[in-house]
Each structure stands twice: as C-alpha cells, then as structure tokens.
Design an enzyme around this catalytic site. Structure first.
Site, PDB file in Angstrom:
ATOM      1  N   ARG A  75       0.902  -1.189  -0.022  1.00 21.59           N
ATOM      2  CA  ARG A  75       0.167  -0.150   0.130  1.00 21.59           C
ATOM      3  C   ARG A  75       0.921   1.270   0.165  1.00 21.59           C
ATOM      4  O   ARG A  75       1.679   1.458   0.977  1.00 21.59           O
ATOM      5  CB  ARG A  75      -0.946  -0.010   1.288  1.00 21.59           C
ATOM      6  CG  ARG A  75      -1.715   1.026   1.352  1.00 21.59           C
ATOM      7  CD  ARG A  75      -2.452   1.222   2.629  1.00 21.59           C
ATOM      8  NE  ARG A  75      -2.956   2.705   3.001  1.00 21.59           N
ATOM      9  CZ  ARG A  75      -3.368   3.593   3.841  1.00 21.59           C
ATOM     10  NH1 ARG A  75      -3.149   2.682   5.038  1.00 21.59           N
ATOM     11  NH2 ARG A  75      -3.842   4.664   3.602  1.00 21.59           N
ATOM     12  N   HIS A 120      -3.050  10.980   0.708  1.00 20.85           N
ATOM     13  CA  HIS A 120      -2.547  10.644   2.122  1.00 20.85           C
ATOM     14  C   HIS A 120      -2.014  11.641   2.883  1.00 20.85           C
ATOM     15  O   HIS A 120      -0.687  12.196   2.907  1.00 20.85           O
ATOM     16  CB  HIS A 120      -1.532   9.412   2.147  1.00 20.85           C
ATOM     17  CG  HIS A 120      -1.226   8.759   3.570  1.00 20.85           C
ATOM     18  ND1 HIS A 120      -1.729   7.453   3.867  1.00 20.85           N
ATOM     19  CD2 HIS A 120      -0.936   9.485   4.559  1.00 20.85           C
ATOM     20  CE1 HIS A 120      -1.267   7.288   4.975  1.00 20.85           C
ATOM     21  NE2 HIS A 120      -0.884   8.466   5.460  1.00 20.85           N
ATOM     22  N   GLU A 165      -7.805   8.388   6.198  1.00 19.57           N
ATOM     23  CA  GLU A 165      -7.903   8.942   7.596  1.00 19.57           C
ATOM     24  C   GLU A 165      -8.366  10.364   7.682  1.00 19.57           C
ATOM     25  O   GLU A 165      -7.828  11.329   8.078  1.00 19.57           O
ATOM     26  CB  GLU A 165      -6.724   9.175   8.339  1.00 19.57           C
ATOM     27  CG  GLU A 165      -6.315   7.495   8.802  1.00 19.57           C
ATOM     28  CD  GLU A 165      -5.192   7.506   9.968  1.00 19.57           C
ATOM     29  OE1 GLU A 165      -5.006   8.619  10.326  1.00 19.57           O
ATOM     30  OE2 GLU A 165      -4.702   6.370  10.223  1.00 19.57           O
ATOM     31  N   ASN A 308      -7.564   1.566   9.826  1.00 14.64           N
ATOM     32  CA  ASN A 308      -6.193   1.968  10.515  1.00 14.64           C
ATOM     33  C   ASN A 308      -6.316   1.654  11.831  1.00 14.64           C
ATOM     34  O   ASN A 308      -7.214   2.421  12.453  1.00 14.64           O
ATOM     35  CB  ASN A 308      -5.671   3.047  10.239  1.00 14.64           C
ATOM     36  CG  ASN A 308      -5.479   3.213   8.638  1.00 14.64           C
ATOM     37  OD1 ASN A 308      -5.661   2.493   7.967  1.00 14.64           O
ATOM     38  ND2 ASN A 308      -5.187   4.622   8.336  1.00 14.64           N
ATOM     39  N   TYR A 310      -4.489   1.279  15.707  1.00 13.37           N
ATOM     40  CA  TYR A 310      -3.304   1.333  16.788  1.00 13.37           C
ATOM     41  C   TYR A 310      -3.603   0.954  18.300  1.00 13.37           C
ATOM     42  O   TYR A 310      -2.937   0.267  18.842  1.00 13.37           O
ATOM     43  CB  TYR A 310      -2.601   2.572  16.645  1.00 13.37           C
ATOM     44  CG  TYR A 310      -1.885   2.788  15.132  1.00 13.37           C
ATOM     45  CD1 TYR A 310      -2.720   3.376  14.334  1.00 13.37           C
ATOM     46  CD2 TYR A 310      -0.634   2.271  14.976  1.00 13.37           C
ATOM     47  CE1 TYR A 310      -2.093   3.575  12.890  1.00 13.37           C
ATOM     48  CE2 TYR A 310      -0.035   2.480  13.808  1.00 13.37           C
ATOM     49  CZ  TYR A 310      -0.944   3.228  12.667  1.00 13.37           C
ATOM     50  OH  TYR A 310      -0.120   3.319  11.411  1.00 13.37           O
ATOM     51  N   GLU A 379      -3.736  -0.410   8.383  1.00 16.51           N
ATOM     52  CA  GLU A 379      -2.546   0.002   8.916  1.00 16.51           C
ATOM     53  C   GLU A 379      -2.500  -0.648  10.384  1.00 16.51           C
ATOM     54  O   GLU A 379      -3.842  -0.498  10.974  1.00 16.51           O
ATOM     55  CB  GLU A 379      -2.303   1.683   9.198  1.00 16.51           C
ATOM     56  CG  GLU A 379      -1.776   2.429   7.806  1.00 16.51           C
ATOM     57  CD  GLU A 379      -1.842   3.874   8.270  1.00 16.51           C
ATOM     58  OE1 GLU A 379      -1.410   4.271   9.398  1.00 16.51           O
ATOM     59  OE2 GLU A 379      -1.911   4.532   7.379  1.00 16.51           O
TER      60      GLU A 379
HETATM   61  C1  BGP Z   1      -1.387   7.069  10.948  1.00 16.81           C
HETATM   62  C2  BGP Z   1      -1.167   7.555   9.695  1.00 16.81           C
HETATM   63  C3  BGP Z   1       0.365   7.086   9.122  1.00 16.81           C
HETATM   64  C4  BGP Z   1       1.235   7.079  10.045  1.00 16.81           C
HETATM   65  C5  BGP Z   1       0.751   6.345  11.586  1.00 16.81           C
HETATM   66  C6  BGP Z   1       1.720   6.728  12.576  1.00 16.81           C
HETATM   67  O1  BGP Z   1      -2.336   7.583  11.463  1.00 16.81           O
HETATM   68  O2  BGP Z   1      -1.984   7.121   8.370  1.00 16.81           O
HETATM   69  O3  BGP Z   1       0.417   7.898   7.857  1.00 16.81           O
HETATM   70  O4  BGP Z   1       1.882   8.271  10.399  1.00 16.81           O
HETATM   71  O5  BGP Z   1      -0.429   7.157  11.988  1.00 16.81           O
HETATM   72  O6  BGP Z   1       1.051   7.981  13.224  1.00 16.81           O
HETATM   73  P1  BGP Z   1       2.216   9.102  13.747  1.00 16.81           P
HETATM   74  O7  BGP Z   1       3.147   9.475  12.518  1.00 16.81           O
HETATM   75  O8  BGP Z   1       1.338  10.470  14.204  1.00 16.81           O
HETATM   76  O9  BGP Z   1       3.085   8.490  14.886  1.00 16.81           O
END
Ligand code: BGP
Length: 471
Positions: A75, A120, A165, A308, A310, A379
């Site tokens: 991707r 993006h 996002e 995405n 986390y 992600e």
């Molecule tokens: C997501 C984004 C990515 C990447 C990731 C990590 O929200 O789509 O591009 O950056 O987060 O976050 P950060 O860079 O804010 O630590």
C-alpha cells in the site's frame, strides 16, 4: 489457529513520509512542504520530508524488501502535487505521472499487488490557499484528480483507497492544529472539512462505479483511523452510553454516512452538536447538513472498509467536579471524557498504548453496526526509536494478530487483508524522525538511506510463511 486461505498480508507507506525529492522534476509545493519549511517548530525534531527515505529514487529497494518479507500487496500513496503541481488537471507533470507507473510496474513485476491511496494528507498548497478541505470547491479538484489517476493507472491497479484517515486530516489538521495545515478551529473547521472529505470520497467512488468499474474491475474504499472506546465502568449504564456515543461521534462520524443502513451522520452526533451549538448562543448546528441526494450518494460508497487501528481508549460520562473538554472539541460536543486504562502498556507515543483486545472488540462492533462489511486492515503498528532488536514491536504484533485471528475464525468478522504500518522507518509527521514504525530500519544519516531488516521483519516473514502467529 491459522489465517484463512486467500488472506493477504501487506505493508504500507505514504508519499510525503517516504519519497523525498520534494521539489524535483516539476513537483509542486504541498501543505506539508509549506508547514515543515515555514513552521518547523510544530515538528518535534524540526525536520521535514524533503529527503525522507528517498523513495523517489529508491522505490526499487522498497519493492525488493516488500518482496523479501513475503508480502503480496504493497500500500502506497500518490503525491497529488507530483502529478498535478497546482492540484488542477490543466497542468500535468509528466515525470511525476511516470514515477508512479514505474512503481506500479515494479510491484507487478515482483508479484506484488499495488493498493493505492489517492490522498494521504499532502494537499497541493494552491488548494490550501483557497481554504483547503473547508472550501467545497476542493471536492471538484479531488474528483478530477481521482478521475485522472483512475484513467492513467486503472488498467494496472485493482485496489484504491480514496482518502486516508479523514479524522486525522480534519480533526488534527483543522481542529487541533497538530497536522498541516495547522488550523485550530475545533468544532467548526473540522466538521466542514469532514463534510467535504466525505463528499469527495463519495463522488470519486460513484465516478469509478460509473466509468471504470466494468472495464477495470477494481474495488474502491477509504481508510479510517479507529479506536475502540471501552466504558470506564461496564456496570454503569451512563458510562456504557458515553463509550458508545464517543464511538459514534469519532468513528461513526465517517463510517455511519457510508456503511450504516440509515446513512448520514449518526443521530446522536446530530443531536449533540446541535444542542451544544444552541447552548453556545449560535442559531444553528456547527455540524453541516447533507441534502437527501448527498445522503444517497454517500451511502454504500465503498466496496470495502479500510481500518487503521493502533490503540483503544476508556470513556466515561463526567461526574460532579470533572471538567468537560470545551464545547466544539469532539469530547466536548459528545460530553465524554476519555483516558487510557493505566494497565495498558505504554509506548513512546502518548497517543498509543498496547490494548490488543480492543482490536477484536472494534472488529465486532463494525460487524454488528454495519452488517459485517468487508474489512481490510490498512494500517497497524508500534512506535519506538528504530532499534533492530525491536522486541516490543514483535510483542505488539503478536498480541494484536492473535486477536485478529479470533475475530476472523471465532467471531466470523469479514477481514480480508492485514497491513503493517510501516514497511520501513519514515517521516512520522508531527513526530518527525523521533518515532519509528518500520519493519525495516532506514539509516537517515547515510545519503544512500540503506534499509535493514529488524527482528519484526523476520517475525512478519514467518507469519506470512506459516499463516500462524509465531511464538
Ligand atoms: C496513521 C497515518 C500514518 C502514520 C501512522 C503513525 O495515522 O495514516 O501515515 O503516520 O498513523 O502515526 P504518527 O506518525 O502520528 O506517529
């Protein structure tokens, strides 16, 4: 438990974060070039993506390592201003157009399916000068750009994400001012931005459906950042309600108009923002309204749902003496306070705790709320300082992937793809080069930007080979 037959493993990057070559070969200026050059203090280490991983020159290396991992999908995103330097289709930058042909061809020659993110975050600066995503005219510019790339690359590309996002673009770019264009007008500019982002996505989707789908046979979706909101006290109905409200007003803000049966923003969001707006003395809601025709346009405008994911949060209704976030902020309009469970392991990022069970909860929430749509995890990743022995990242992936397996095999959540963020260390926006998410380390002090596999790369490779989460 193993991953089902046909399940795909991928890794991701994004143009501004890896390409560099910010002003080479006719590329125009975008909002991240502008922000990092003019307001470097907004970035933790005052750095920029001017060179980054130098993927503009080293894309073959990127695809080589994606292949080395055993992934069959990659991707990456297109830089709008590399293709159309002003953002408009009357000026096309041929070397930029060629660059993405080269990247796509290299993927295909190596048996890797490209998944392309059309946008993006790196909006051409001239469009920002018109107000960026808060000006409805940007919808037209985006749709023209999308049409251009469908036409140009669509015979070779089957998987498209229109926009990455919306919450980060709007909430952080136009609300909290921690991402470009760094506008701070929470509860107004972010809602306007979201409105135009949703319309841009939907018009691009409908255009593909009408003019390209039959011949190109591709699928179009978008990617949303997601959290799972647990109630602080699951035996307290008002906390349970607060968590659900927050889920609707943060995640449902973008998901509900596209994936729900009734379309539009979530009812609770419309109610709450209107109430808060009137209480502030305004005459109408700060949340813009869709017309009936727009609701129909947006509803169902995705062949899959890019997620995405986390981390998770704990939500509760404020109790006596607890101060609510200001009206206008998302928590403020929702009337909800959020925090992390102190039991969740910390990371170097204050926004990310290790909370793997929330991943399974979220996938189930999506399944129940939106009738089990096809989900692609676009992600997931763990931040550290970039060590080769990245045991914490391996630990994180192991826990999250075990939850994913349960969601797929036990709960029957319809998940087709898993994507690691990121293929390699890169420019992490506000965190510059302080936070690293790569499966491969990149040496940013070496002009050659060598890519070296970390322990997590070996872990991911083994996962792909065995289709099991390695012990
Ligand atoms: C997501 C984004 C990515 C990447 C990731 C990590 O929200 O789509 O591009 O950056 O987060 O976050 P950060 O860079 O804010 O630590």
């Amino acid at each position: 438990m193993t991953f089902p037959e046909g399940f795909i493993f991928s890794s991701a990057t994004a143009s501004y974060q890896v390409e560099g070559a910010w002003n080479e070969d006719g590329k125009g200026e975008n909002i991240w070039d502008r922000l990092t050059h003019q307001q470097p203090d907004l970035i933790l280490d005052k750095s920029s993506g001017d060179v980054a991983c130098d993927s503009y020159h080293k894309y073959k290396e990127d695809i080589r390592i994606a292949k080395e991992l055993g992934t069959t999908m990659y991707r990456f995103s297109l830089s709008w201003s590399r293709i159309l330097p002003t953002g408009a289709i009357d000026q096309v930058n041929a070397p930029g157009v060629k660059y993405y042909h080269d990247v796509i061809d290299e993927c295909l020659a190596n048996g890797i399916t490209p998944m392309i993110t059309i946008f993006h975050w790196d909006l051409p600066q001239p469009l920002q000068d018109l107000g960026g995503w808060t000006n409805e005219v940007v919808v037209n510019y985006f749709v023209d750009y999308a049409e251009f790339v469908f036409k140009e690359y669509g015979s070779k590309v089957r998987l498209w994400l229109t926009i990455n996002e919306p919450l980060s673009i709007c909430g952080e770019g136009y609300g909290d001012a921690i991402k470009a264009p760094a506008i701070h007008w929470s509860g107004r500019a972010d809602y306007l931005c979201a409105h135009n982002v949703l319309k841009s996505h939907a018009y691009a989707y409908r255009l593909y459906e009408r003019d390209f789908k039959e011949t190109q046979l591709g699928e179009v979706g978008f990617a949303t950042i997601s959290s799972y909101y647990y109630p602080k006290d699951k035996n307290n109905p008002s906390d349970v309600e607060a968590a659900e409200r927050m889920q609707q007003m943060v995640f449902g803000w973008y998901a509900h108009p596209v994936f729900s049966k009734d379309g539009d923003y979530p009812a609770v969001m419309k109610e709450r923002v209107k109430k808060a707006s009137l209480e502030q003395g305004l005459k109408r809601s700060r949340l813009p309204e869709f017309t009936e025709a727009e609701i129909k346009l947006i509803q169902g405008s995705a062949d899959f749902f890019g997620i995405n994911h986390y981390t998770s949060s704990i939500a509760h209704e404020p109790t006596a003496g607890e101060e609510l976030p200001q009206a206008g902020t998302r928590g403020g309009d929702a009337g909800v306070l959020t925090a992390f469970d102190p039991a969740w392991e910390e990371t170097i990022a204050d926004w990310l705790r290790v909370a793997p069970k929330g991943f399974r909860m979220l996938l189930n929430w999506i399944k129940d709320a939106y009738d089990n749509p096809k989900v692609m995890v676009t992600e997931q990743g763990y931040p550290d300082r970039g060590e080769l022995m990245d045991t914490n990242r391996v630990h994180y992936y192991r826990l999250y992937l075990l939850e994913l397996l349960k969601a797929i095999n036990t709960d029957k959540c319809n998940v087709a793809v898993y994507t690691a963020w990121s293929l390699m260390d890169n420019y992490e926006w506000f965190f510059g080069y302080e936070h690293k998410f790569g499966l491969y380390q990149v040496d940013f002090t070496d002009p050659q930007r060598p890519r070296t596999p970390k322990m997590s790369a070996a872990f991911y490779k083994k996962l792909i080979e065995t289709r099991k989460v390695p012990k």
